[in-house]
Design an enzyme around this catalytic site. Structure first.
Site, PDB file in Angstrom:
ATOM      1  N   GLU A 101       0.847  -1.192   0.000  1.00 41.99           N
ATOM      2  CA  GLU A 101       0.000   0.000   0.000  1.00 41.99           C
ATOM      3  C   GLU A 101       0.888   1.250   0.000  1.00 41.99           C
ATOM      4  OE1 GLU A 101      -2.544   1.507  -0.773  1.00 41.99           O
ATOM      5  OE2 GLU A 101      -4.147   1.050   0.657  1.00 41.99           O
ATOM      6  N   ASP A 102       0.398   2.329  -0.574  1.00 35.23           N
ATOM      7  CA  ASP A 102       1.184   3.562  -0.555  1.00 35.23           C
ATOM      8  C   ASP A 102       1.135   4.227   0.811  1.00 35.23           C
ATOM      9  OD1 ASP A 102      -1.513   4.120  -0.865  1.00 35.23           O
ATOM     10  OD2 ASP A 102      -1.257   5.649  -2.406  1.00 35.23           O
ATOM     11  N   ASP A 105      -3.826   5.628   6.284  1.00 36.43           N
ATOM     12  CA  ASP A 105      -4.263   6.867   6.926  1.00 36.43           C
ATOM     13  C   ASP A 105      -5.168   6.485   8.108  1.00 36.43           C
ATOM     14  OD1 ASP A 105      -4.839   9.583   7.292  1.00 36.43           O
ATOM     15  OD2 ASP A 105      -6.342   9.629   5.715  1.00 36.43           O
ATOM     16  N   PHE A 154      -1.461  16.056   4.417  1.00 38.43           N
ATOM     17  CA  PHE A 154      -1.650  15.469   3.087  1.00 38.43           C
ATOM     18  C   PHE A 154      -0.343  15.500   2.281  1.00 38.43           C
ATOM     19  CE2 PHE A 154      -3.245  15.178  -1.254  1.00 38.43           C
ATOM     20  CZ  PHE A 154      -4.124  14.120  -1.117  1.00 38.43           C
ATOM     21  N   ARG A 167       1.233  12.621  -9.197  1.00 37.72           N
ATOM     22  CA  ARG A 167       1.848  11.300  -8.935  1.00 37.72           C
ATOM     23  C   ARG A 167       3.266  11.214  -9.491  1.00 37.72           C
ATOM     24  NH1 ARG A 167      -2.454   7.798  -7.481  1.00 37.72           N
ATOM     25  NH2 ARG A 167      -4.410   8.171  -8.586  1.00 37.72           N
TER      26      ARG A 167
HETATM   27  P1  5GP Z   1      -7.395   4.964   4.813  1.00 38.70           P
HETATM   28  O1  5GP Z   1      -8.458   4.017   4.381  1.00 38.70           O
HETATM   29  O2  5GP Z   1      -6.251   4.313   5.544  1.00 38.70           O
HETATM   30  O3  5GP Z   1      -7.954   6.135   5.572  1.00 38.70           O
HETATM   31  O4  5GP Z   1      -6.851   5.675   3.523  1.00 38.70           O
HETATM   32  C1  5GP Z   1      -6.067   5.043   2.622  1.00 38.70           C
HETATM   33  C2  5GP Z   1      -6.096   5.760   1.291  1.00 38.70           C
HETATM   34  O5  5GP Z   1      -6.404   7.169   1.413  1.00 38.70           O
HETATM   35  C3  5GP Z   1      -4.737   5.692   0.643  1.00 38.70           C
HETATM   36  O6  5GP Z   1      -4.559   4.512  -0.092  1.00 38.70           O
HETATM   37  C4  5GP Z   1      -4.744   6.940  -0.209  1.00 38.70           C
HETATM   38  O7  5GP Z   1      -5.360   6.670  -1.436  1.00 38.70           O
HETATM   39  C5  5GP Z   1      -5.608   7.936   0.536  1.00 38.70           C
HETATM   40  N1  5GP Z   1      -4.771   8.875   1.333  1.00 38.70           N
HETATM   41  C6  5GP Z   1      -4.728   8.985   2.672  1.00 38.70           C
HETATM   42  N2  5GP Z   1      -3.872   9.959   3.054  1.00 38.70           N
HETATM   43  C7  5GP Z   1      -3.351  10.473   1.920  1.00 38.70           C
HETATM   44  C8  5GP Z   1      -2.373  11.505   1.658  1.00 38.70           C
HETATM   45  O8  5GP Z   1      -1.805  12.175   2.541  1.00 38.70           O
HETATM   46  N3  5GP Z   1      -2.099  11.746   0.353  1.00 38.70           N
HETATM   47  C9  5GP Z   1      -2.678  11.059  -0.667  1.00 38.70           C
HETATM   48  N4  5GP Z   1      -2.313  11.379  -1.902  1.00 38.70           N
HETATM   49  N5  5GP Z   1      -3.590  10.076  -0.458  1.00 38.70           N
HETATM   50  C10 5GP Z   1      -3.911   9.779   0.831  1.00 38.70           C
END
Ligand code: 5GP
Length: 176
Positions: A101-102, A105, A154, A167
């Site tokens: 995963e990138d 959050d 972010f 990206r």
């Molecule tokens: P989660 O489900 O853990 O809240 O969020 C995961 C997804 O939210 C990540 O795979 C990504 O797509 C998006 N995301 C959360 N924080 C960021 C951020 O700081 N920057 C970007 N570009 N995407 C984020």
């Protein structure tokens, strides 16, 4: 130097060298942990495509890789949102799966997706993320390999987008 993505300004946060050094460490650790186990790496698109590519190039143990997209829909159960994988054709039974995963959050996406993955009877499931925002975590989720723990701000670049843009850089930038 700061960059502009759509209406927002971002400042340098992680250099390409910092990212690549960290990936080298992660790859060494994962290769050692999975020695002789034939793991299946699953990159979660779109955000992880650069990370998955750079990580996988450095994995030294025999293994396979596949990519999926996640789609969410409102479940009928008390769990609310259900997340399913698009494009997963591999037989997971008995495989040691490593999700790539990138960024983690709130943890909502992966914590909602993992139960449907578990139904496919893998031997194990571990999570490898380049970035994690520990302060933002709201769901129970064990993240096994973390590149960088970052503040709750972010970020874009190195595969991560703001509304589809930003990206295409080798560095990671933070909202100014
Ligand atoms: P989660 O489900 O853990 O809240 O969020 C995961 C997804 O939210 C990540 O795979 C990504 O797509 C998006 N995301 C959360 N924080 C960021 C951020 O700081 N920057 C970007 N570009 N995407 C984020």
């Amino acid at each position: 130097m700061s960059i502009q993505v759509l209406d927002k300004t971002f400042v340098p946060f992680l250099t390409s060298e910092m990212i690549q050094d960290k990936i080298e460490q992660l790859a060494m650790q994962i290769s050692a942990d999975y020695l002789g186990r034939n793991p299946l790496f699953i990159g979660i698109l779109n955000g992880s495509f650069m990370f998955a590519s750079d990580l996988y190039k450095r994995i030294s143990t025999p293994s396979t890789i596949s990519f999926i997209k996640l789609a969410s829909y409102k479940g009928t159960t008390s769990t609310g949102t259900v997340i399913t994988a698009i494009g997963l054709e591999e037989d997971l039974s008995g495989r040691d799966v490593v999700l790539i995963e990138d960024i983690v959050d709130t943890g909502k996406t992966l914590s909602a997706f993992i139960p449907s993955l578990q139904k496919m009877s893998p031997a194990s499931i571990k999570i490898c993320t380049l970035l994690q925002k520990p302060e933002a975590l709201q769901h129970e989720l064990q993240v096994d390999y973390v590149g960088f723990e970052i503040p709750n701000k972010f970020v874009v670049g190195y595969g991560l987008d703001y509304d589809g843009y930003g990206r295409n850089s080798q560095e990671i930038y933070q909202l100014a």
